[in-house]
Scaffold this motif. Structure first.
Motif, PDB file in Angstrom:
ATOM      1  N   ASN A 209      36.772  59.827  44.752  1.00 57.76           N
ATOM      2  CA  ASN A 209      36.370  59.873  43.347  1.00 57.76           C
ATOM      3  C   ASN A 209      35.171  58.975  43.045  1.00 57.76           C
ATOM      4  O   ASN A 209      35.055  58.410  41.958  1.00 57.76           O
ATOM      5  N   GLY A 210      34.270  58.853  44.024  1.00 58.94           N
ATOM      6  CA  GLY A 210      33.081  58.038  43.823  1.00 58.94           C
ATOM      7  C   GLY A 210      33.311  56.554  44.010  1.00 58.94           C
ATOM      8  O   GLY A 210      32.419  55.748  43.742  1.00 58.94           O
ATOM      9  N   ILE A 211      34.511  56.165  44.476  1.00 58.27           N
ATOM     10  CA  ILE A 211      34.827  54.746  44.676  1.00 58.27           C
ATOM     11  C   ILE A 211      34.512  54.365  46.116  1.00 58.27           C
ATOM     12  O   ILE A 211      35.083  54.917  47.062  1.00 58.27           O
ATOM     13  N   GLY A 212      33.596  53.421  46.298  1.00 59.98           N
ATOM     14  CA  GLY A 212      33.278  52.936  47.633  1.00 59.98           C
ATOM     15  C   GLY A 212      34.238  51.869  48.095  1.00 59.98           C
ATOM     16  O   GLY A 212      34.587  51.789  49.266  1.00 59.98           O
ATOM     17  N   ALA A 213      34.667  51.032  47.154  1.00 56.20           N
ATOM     18  CA  ALA A 213      35.585  49.942  47.495  1.00 56.20           C
ATOM     19  C   ALA A 213      36.179  49.375  46.209  1.00 56.20           C
ATOM     20  O   ALA A 213      35.645  49.560  45.112  1.00 56.20           O
ATOM     21  N   ILE A 214      37.307  48.708  46.370  1.00 57.70           N
ATOM     22  CA  ILE A 214      37.880  47.885  45.303  1.00 57.70           C
ATOM     23  C   ILE A 214      37.892  46.473  45.842  1.00 57.70           C
ATOM     24  O   ILE A 214      38.534  46.188  46.864  1.00 57.70           O
ATOM     25  N   LEU A 215      37.148  45.589  45.185  1.00 58.77           N
ATOM     26  CA  LEU A 215      36.924  44.261  45.726  1.00 58.77           C
ATOM     27  C   LEU A 215      37.562  43.187  44.861  1.00 58.77           C
ATOM     28  O   LEU A 215      37.433  43.204  43.633  1.00 58.77           O
ATOM     29  N   GLU A 216      38.203  42.238  45.513  1.00 55.33           N
ATOM     30  CA  GLU A 216      38.784  41.091  44.826  1.00 55.33           C
ATOM     31  C   GLU A 216      37.683  40.076  44.530  1.00 55.33           C
ATOM     32  O   GLU A 216      36.734  39.935  45.303  1.00 55.33           O
ATOM     33  N   THR A 217      37.794  39.392  43.409  1.00 60.26           N
ATOM     34  CA  THR A 217      36.886  38.287  43.112  1.00 60.26           C
ATOM     35  C   THR A 217      37.729  37.009  43.026  1.00 60.26           C
ATOM     36  O   THR A 217      38.513  36.738  43.904  1.00 60.26           O
ATOM     37  N   VAL A 218      37.586  36.229  41.968  1.00 57.29           N
ATOM     38  CA  VAL A 218      38.303  34.960  41.866  1.00 57.29           C
ATOM     39  C   VAL A 218      39.790  35.199  41.611  1.00 57.29           C
ATOM     40  O   VAL A 218      40.155  35.973  40.721  1.00 57.29           O
ATOM     41  N   MET A 219      40.650  34.539  42.401  1.00 61.56           N
ATOM     42  CA  MET A 219      42.084  34.606  42.117  1.00 61.56           C
ATOM     43  C   MET A 219      42.424  33.624  41.010  1.00 61.56           C
ATOM     44  O   MET A 219      42.114  32.431  41.105  1.00 61.56           O
ATOM     45  N   LYS A 220      43.074  34.138  39.982  1.00 62.56           N
ATOM     46  CA  LYS A 220      43.476  33.303  38.863  1.00 62.56           C
ATOM     47  C   LYS A 220      44.995  33.320  38.740  1.00 62.56           C
ATOM     48  O   LYS A 220      45.635  34.358  38.917  1.00 62.56           O
ATOM     49  N   GLY A 221      45.558  32.181  38.444  1.00 62.98           N
ATOM     50  CA  GLY A 221      46.980  32.084  38.164  1.00 62.98           C
ATOM     51  C   GLY A 221      47.178  31.536  36.764  1.00 62.98           C
ATOM     52  O   GLY A 221      46.492  30.596  36.356  1.00 62.98           O
ATOM     53  N   SER A 222      48.082  32.148  36.032  1.00 64.34           N
ATOM     54  CA  SER A 222      48.335  31.695  34.662  1.00 64.34           C
ATOM     55  C   SER A 222      49.778  31.993  34.304  1.00 64.34           C
ATOM     56  O   SER A 222      50.471  32.731  35.002  1.00 64.34           O
ATOM     57  N   GLY A 223      50.212  31.417  33.207  1.00 61.93           N
ATOM     58  CA  GLY A 223      51.576  31.671  32.772  1.00 61.93           C
ATOM     59  C   GLY A 223      51.920  30.854  31.555  1.00 61.93           C
ATOM     60  O   GLY A 223      51.042  30.261  30.907  1.00 61.93           O
ATOM     61  N   SER A 224      53.208  30.826  31.264  1.00 55.58           N
ATOM     62  CA  SER A 224      53.678  30.047  30.121  1.00 55.58           C
ATOM     63  C   SER A 224      55.099  29.595  30.376  1.00 55.58           C
ATOM     64  O   SER A 224      55.849  30.216  31.137  1.00 55.58           O
ATOM     65  N   VAL A 225      55.449  28.486  29.743  1.00 53.56           N
ATOM     66  CA  VAL A 225      56.797  27.947  29.853  1.00 53.56           C
ATOM     67  C   VAL A 225      57.178  27.361  28.496  1.00 53.56           C
ATOM     68  O   VAL A 225      56.402  26.609  27.899  1.00 53.56           O
ATOM     69  N   THR A 226      58.320  27.756  27.981  1.00 56.80           N
ATOM     70  CA  THR A 226      58.809  27.257  26.702  1.00 56.80           C
ATOM     71  C   THR A 226      59.784  26.114  26.956  1.00 56.80           C
ATOM     72  O   THR A 226      60.756  26.275  27.704  1.00 56.80           O
ATOM     73  N   ILE A 227      59.515  24.947  26.325  1.00 57.79           N
ATOM     74  CA  ILE A 227      60.289  23.732  26.598  1.00 57.79           C
ATOM     75  C   ILE A 227      60.744  23.100  25.284  1.00 57.79           C
ATOM     76  O   ILE A 227      59.980  23.053  24.313  1.00 57.79           O
ATOM     77  N   SER A 228      61.991  22.623  25.279  1.00 58.06           N
ATOM     78  CA  SER A 228      62.494  21.902  24.106  1.00 58.06           C
ATOM     79  C   SER A 228      61.679  20.624  23.899  1.00 58.06           C
ATOM     80  O   SER A 228      61.199  20.005  24.855  1.00 58.06           O
ATOM     81  N   TRP A 229      61.528  20.243  22.623  1.00 56.86           N
ATOM     82  CA  TRP A 229      60.714  19.071  22.319  1.00 56.86           C
ATOM     83  C   TRP A 229      61.513  17.797  22.581  1.00 56.86           C
ATOM     84  O   TRP A 229      62.669  17.670  22.175  1.00 56.86           O
ATOM     85  N   SER A 230      60.913  16.878  23.314  1.00 58.95           N
ATOM     86  CA  SER A 230      61.557  15.614  23.659  1.00 58.95           C
ATOM     87  C   SER A 230      60.465  14.584  23.916  1.00 58.95           C
ATOM     88  O   SER A 230      59.270  14.895  23.879  1.00 58.95           O
ATOM     89  N   LYS A 231      60.883  13.378  24.239  1.00 56.24           N
ATOM     90  CA  LYS A 231      59.895  12.341  24.557  1.00 56.24           C
ATOM     91  C   LYS A 231      59.068  12.740  25.770  1.00 56.24           C
ATOM     92  O   LYS A 231      57.839  12.593  25.785  1.00 56.24           O
ATOM     93  N   ASN A 232      59.736  13.262  26.797  1.00 57.21           N
ATOM     94  CA  ASN A 232      59.012  13.678  27.998  1.00 57.21           C
ATOM     95  C   ASN A 232      58.115  14.875  27.728  1.00 57.21           C
ATOM     96  O   ASN A 232      57.034  14.994  28.316  1.00 57.21           O
ATOM     97  N   THR A 233      58.569  15.786  26.841  1.00 54.81           N
ATOM     98  CA  THR A 233      57.732  16.929  26.480  1.00 54.81           C
ATOM     99  C   THR A 233      56.484  16.466  25.749  1.00 54.81           C
ATOM    100  O   THR A 233      55.383  16.986  25.968  1.00 54.81           O
TER     101      THR A 233
END
Length: 307
Positions: A209-233
């Motif tokens: 379908n006209g695709i020569g290649a699929i190329l990876e660029t920069v690997m990124k990692g991301s996410g989220s974490v929900t934490i109860s509020w405390s002194k350490n938080t």
């Protein structure tokens, strides 16, 4: 008419990128949106009427998501595709350079309709752990070709692996910089690995379908974490203003004792102060991004007869 219970998803590792696999693994899944979409261009030709000349197909995009319930040992091969690496001594490091592509079959068995997708690269992997429920694993795919058939593609087939899914109760201690922090109750945890892939179009590549290649660029990692509020938080909250990275690691163990340990050695945080009323339990959601060090996934299989 077709029943949703009569769908099947199979994948096979390709020896050559874009050439259909011959050994197939049945994959348990909850949804599969992998599809091909024609890219069209409107003709600007003027004829002897005012009627538009219509559109022409000038390309095809193959992409979509396969969503699953995560279980030990059922997706290790697919995770190599995400990581661009191989398992080494039961450790998989993300952000490598070893390309591994798959062919994917979507089948509707009660109407004899099968779609073979080739040259499939896994661009993203998303792991989501809810506060109560089943852990989910989603693979976002970019492919190069598709063919339809009334018969299933040939090859040897291995049945789906029978394994017990991880749930929110499978999660072990969540370590911040190698330790459990008092008062920091986690109620949600998500991670996305993104290979930032791009399609390289080439003239003359009709078979893909006209695709020569699929190329990876920069690997990124991301996410989220929900934490109860405390002194350490609150202390964690302050780190975002100094751009101080932290380490996060956590484990998932099934009922048989098999375990995965996911380690994010360095992530940068972003979070708001908590907000709520007098009857609320205060939490805040930290967003995080991976910095410099590769995330790793370690598998710890149970040892038969071990003490």
């Amino acid at each position: 008419m077709s029943s949703g219970a009569k769908q099947v998803t199979r994948y096979g590792v390709e020896t050559t990128v874009g050439t259909a696999a011959t050994k197939w693994q049945v994959l348990g899944f909850t949804s599969n949106s992998l599809d091909a979409a024609p890219q069209t261009t409107e003709s600007q030709t003027i004829k002897d009427t005012r009627i538009a000349a219509g559109t022409l197909v000038t390309g095809v995009e193959v992409q979509g998501d396969i969503e699953t319930e995560f279980a030990y040992g059922t997706q290790d091969e697919l995770l190599e595709c995400v990581a661009f690496n191989k398992w080494a001594a039961n450790v998989l490091a993300f952000g490598g350079t070893t390309r591994k592509t798959i062919s994917v079959v979507r089948g509707f068995t009660d109407v004899d309709n099968y779609h073979l997708f080739t040259g499939c690269h896994i661009n993203q992997w998303a792991l989501s752990i809810p506060d109560g429920g089943i852990v989910t694993s989603k693979f976002s795919i970019m492919g190069m070709g598709r063919k339809a058939s009334a018969v299933v593609p040939t090859g040897t087939v291995t049945a789906a692996v029978d394994a017990v899914q991880f749930t929110s109760l499978s999660l072990g201690d969540i370590l911040i910089d190698g330790a459990v922090k008092d008062g920091m109750c986690v109620s949600q945890l998500d991670l996305t690995i993104d290979n930032s892939m791009q399609i390289q179009k080439c003239l003359g590549k009709k078979e893909n379908n006209g695709i020569g290649a699929i190329l990876e660029t920069v690997m990124k990692g991301s996410g989220s974490v929900t934490i109860s509020w405390s002194k350490n938080t609150a202390e964690l909250y302050e780190k975002q203003f100094l751009n101080i990275p932290i380490g996060i690691s956590y484990s998932l163990a099934d009922s048989a004792g098999n375990e995965y340990v996911l380690a994010l050695p360095q992530v940068l945080l972003s979070a708001p102060l908590p907000s709520g009323g007098g009857g609320d339990l205060l939490t805040t959601q930290f967003s995080f991004t991976v910095k410099d060090a590769a995330p790793t996934l370690t598998r710890v299989p149970v040892v038969a007869g071990g003490g």
